[in-house]
Scaffold this active site. Structure first.
Site, PDB file in Angstrom:
ATOM      1  CB  SER A  50     -21.783  -2.171  11.832  1.00  0.00           C
ATOM      2  OG  SER A  50     -22.715  -2.011  10.788  1.00  0.00           O
TER       3      SER A  50
ATOM      4  CG  ASP B  62     -29.263  -2.995  14.530  1.00  0.00           C
ATOM      5  OD1 ASP B  62     -29.312  -3.240  13.309  1.00  0.00           O
ATOM      6  OD2 ASP B  62     -28.223  -2.638  15.101  1.00  0.00           O
TER       7      ASP B  62
ATOM      8  CG  HIS C 234     -26.854  -0.284  12.878  1.00  0.00           C
ATOM      9  ND1 HIS C 234     -26.521  -1.593  13.133  1.00  0.00           N
ATOM     10  CD2 HIS C 234     -25.832   0.222  12.141  1.00  0.00           C
ATOM     11  CE1 HIS C 234     -25.356  -1.869  12.578  1.00  0.00           C
ATOM     12  NE2 HIS C 234     -24.914  -0.779  11.983  1.00  0.00           N
TER      13      HIS C 234
END
Length: 309
Positions: free
Chosen positions: A151, A247, A277
């Site tokens: 991320s 995502d 995500h």
């Protein structure tokens, strides 16, 4: 976003993941305190973990007790650039250390908005230099250190490879980017607010980028602050990019993979249908997450020249 779009194995778990009000100072303080006080109960057997300091930057080091391969991984945690701590990745980092015989160094970098760019990148660069200099003591070949992150950490990892490429010297062996946060222009697309992405939506994304950049997303960013804004991607280390197709970052990640390939950089793109995500963190018990992690580790083993992985 409709629950029906989520992979069946992930539906129950994703419904338990709340949207995090990271824009609220009280929540960031609470999240940081909670993560900082965690002991490492999820460190797997066969791995020793220890907190250390790398040129003034806190790091957590995971070392396999047996089967050391001589390879290393500099890992950068996620958290939208505003929260997060190495403890959240204890399971991933320690199992990687055990399964691949790698020494993993996870960076506890400074967080925005209190410490905006370039604080996080500077901390990760300092950890890289420390890891490289300490390689012999850690039983690692400095030419076999991979940079990776998830991320926000994946975005910082990509930016770190840019900075190291331009500064010369020893380069990372490869880059492992898990659902990376690569492009602030996604946050500037207000039409995405209506989609309601699971776990990390565009409103949260906008706050993260604004906090990190000190400006509205979509404006001209400083060099090395936004990975996808770099024009010349030639000469970067081989990359693996993995992301779910629902995502928020799916489009920007696929575009970055395409641009890496166009620049002559070997890049493997792994897109998981129906995966929101961060699904490897909150849905790690599912087979879809396990298989994704296995594929990423197989690539990591090849990239770092780990034998018998």
């Amino acid at each position: 976003m409709e629950l029906a779009k989520v992979h069946p194995e992930l539906r129950r778990a994703v419904r338990r993941v709340p949207l995090m009000p990271v824009g609220r100072p009280w929540f960031r303080r609470l999240a940081r305190t909670a993560l900082d006080r965690l002991t490492p109960p999820t460190v797997v057997d066969g791995v020793r973990s220890a907190d250390s300091t790398a040129d003034g930057v806190a790091v957590r080091v995971y070392r396999p007790e047996t089967g050391a391969s001589g390879a290393g991984l500099l890992w950068i945690h996620g958290g939208g650039l505003v929260i997060g701590h190495p403890s959240q990745d204890d399971r991933f980092c320690s199992s990687t250390a055990r399964d691949l015989g790698m020494v993993v160094v996870s960076v506890d970098y400074r967080l925005a908005p209190e410490a905006p760019f370039p604080a996080a990148l500077d901390d990760c660069a300092a950890a890289w230099e420390w890891f490289r200099r300490s390689a012999a003591d850690l039983g690692v070949d400095p030419a076999r250190i991979v940079v990776g992150g998830q991320s926000a950490g994946g975005g910082i990892a990509a930016c770190l490879t840019h900075r190291l490429r331009d500064s010369g010297g020893l380069q990372p062996r490869a880059q492992l980017l898990v659902c990376p946060m690569l492009d602030d222009r996604t946050a500037a697309r207000t039409e995405l607010d209506e989609v309601g992405h699971w776990v990390w939506n565009n409103g949260l994304n906008r706050f993260g980028w604004r906090s990190y950049l000190g400006a509205e997303p979509g404006a001209a960013p400083a060099p090395y602050s936004v990975a996808a804004r770099r024009d010349d991607l030639r000469g970067l280390p081989p990359a693996w990019i993995g992301v779910g197709d629902i995502d928020l970052f799916s489009e920007e990640d696929a575009d970055y993979a395409r641009r890496l390939r166009a620049a002559g950089v070997a890049c493997e793109l792994d897109i998981v249908p129906g995966a929101p995500h961060g699904f490897t963190s909150w849905g790690y018990r599912t087979s879809v997450a396990e298989h994704f992690i296995q594929r990423s580790r197989a690539w990591l083993a090849r990239a770092a020249a780990v034998e018998n992985a």
